[in-house]
Design a protein around this motif. Structure first.
Motif, PDB file in Angstrom:
ATOM      1  N   TRP A  18     -10.576  59.393  49.823  1.00 30.75           N
ATOM      2  CA  TRP A  18     -10.406  60.356  50.913  1.00 30.75           C
ATOM      3  C   TRP A  18      -9.437  61.426  50.461  1.00 30.75           C
ATOM      4  O   TRP A  18      -8.315  61.130  50.052  1.00 30.75           O
ATOM      5  CB  TRP A  18      -9.829  59.667  52.148  1.00 30.75           C
ATOM      6  CG  TRP A  18     -10.713  58.639  52.754  1.00 30.75           C
ATOM      7  CD1 TRP A  18     -10.944  57.374  52.276  1.00 30.75           C
ATOM      8  CD2 TRP A  18     -11.489  58.763  53.942  1.00 30.75           C
ATOM      9  NE1 TRP A  18     -11.800  56.713  53.099  1.00 30.75           N
ATOM     10  CE2 TRP A  18     -12.150  57.543  54.133  1.00 30.75           C
ATOM     11  CE3 TRP A  18     -11.670  59.784  54.853  1.00 30.75           C
ATOM     12  CZ2 TRP A  18     -12.983  57.322  55.207  1.00 30.75           C
ATOM     13  CZ3 TRP A  18     -12.503  59.556  55.931  1.00 30.75           C
ATOM     14  CH2 TRP A  18     -13.154  58.342  56.101  1.00 30.75           C
ATOM     15  N   THR A  19      -9.859  62.694  50.529  1.00 32.10           N
ATOM     16  CA  THR A  19      -8.979  63.804  50.182  1.00 32.10           C
ATOM     17  C   THR A  19      -9.193  64.947  51.161  1.00 32.10           C
ATOM     18  O   THR A  19     -10.199  64.996  51.873  1.00 32.10           O
ATOM     19  CB  THR A  19      -9.246  64.333  48.757  1.00 32.10           C
ATOM     20  OG1 THR A  19     -10.590  64.794  48.674  1.00 32.10           O
ATOM     21  CG2 THR A  19      -9.002  63.275  47.702  1.00 32.10           C
ATOM     22  N   ASN A  20      -8.233  65.852  51.176  1.00 38.13           N
ATOM     23  CA  ASN A  20      -8.434  67.118  51.887  1.00 38.13           C
ATOM     24  C   ASN A  20      -8.246  68.228  50.874  1.00 38.13           C
ATOM     25  O   ASN A  20      -7.903  67.985  49.726  1.00 38.13           O
ATOM     26  CB  ASN A  20      -7.484  67.244  53.086  1.00 38.13           C
ATOM     27  CG  ASN A  20      -6.020  67.218  52.693  1.00 38.13           C
ATOM     28  OD1 ASN A  20      -5.671  67.286  51.531  1.00 38.13           O
ATOM     29  ND2 ASN A  20      -5.151  67.088  53.671  1.00 38.13           N
ATOM     30  N   ASN A  23      -7.919  68.759  47.235  1.00 39.03           N
ATOM     31  CA  ASN A  23      -7.978  67.461  46.560  1.00 39.03           C
ATOM     32  C   ASN A  23      -6.690  66.654  46.658  1.00 39.03           C
ATOM     33  O   ASN A  23      -6.285  65.992  45.715  1.00 39.03           O
ATOM     34  CB  ASN A  23      -8.411  67.640  45.105  1.00 39.03           C
ATOM     35  CG  ASN A  23      -9.287  66.495  44.634  1.00 39.03           C
ATOM     36  OD1 ASN A  23      -9.866  65.780  45.442  1.00 39.03           O
ATOM     37  ND2 ASN A  23      -9.388  66.326  43.342  1.00 39.03           N
ATOM     38  N   LEU A  26      -5.620  61.583  51.112  1.00 37.95           N
ATOM     39  CA  LEU A  26      -5.487  61.560  52.556  1.00 37.95           C
ATOM     40  C   LEU A  26      -5.633  60.122  53.035  1.00 37.95           C
ATOM     41  O   LEU A  26      -6.558  59.422  52.628  1.00 37.95           O
ATOM     42  CB  LEU A  26      -6.589  62.432  53.177  1.00 37.95           C
ATOM     43  CG  LEU A  26      -6.703  62.486  54.678  1.00 37.95           C
ATOM     44  CD1 LEU A  26      -5.485  63.199  55.264  1.00 37.95           C
ATOM     45  CD2 LEU A  26      -7.972  63.209  55.078  1.00 37.95           C
TER      46      LEU A  26
END
Length: 73
Positions: A18-20, A23, A26
């Protein structure tokens, strides 16, 4: 990223990251992963989710118990 699988009748393993933007890891909080076969209206055995590090999780016991289209929910 598939670590093991997908496989019929045996539990596969999937690494979820999981990233925002841009990159950055998260932490989504508690979640579960369910296999669902919409055409037949049933799922599979329960999966387990293990946190490996911030934003990275290992999902185990992804057992596709019959051939066909599956949703990963």
């Amino acid at each position: 990223e598939w670590i093991l699988g997908p496989r019929a009748f045996e539990g596969g393993e999937l690494k979820l990251t999981w990233t925002n933007a841009p990159n950055v890891p998260l932490d989504p909080g508690p979640f579960r992963v369910v296999l669902w076969m919409p055409k037949h209206g049933h799922g599979s055995a329960p999966t387990t989710v293990e946190r490996l590090e911030e934003g990275v999780y290992l999902v185990k016991n992804l057992a596709f118990v019959m051939a066909g289209d599956w949703d990963l929910r």
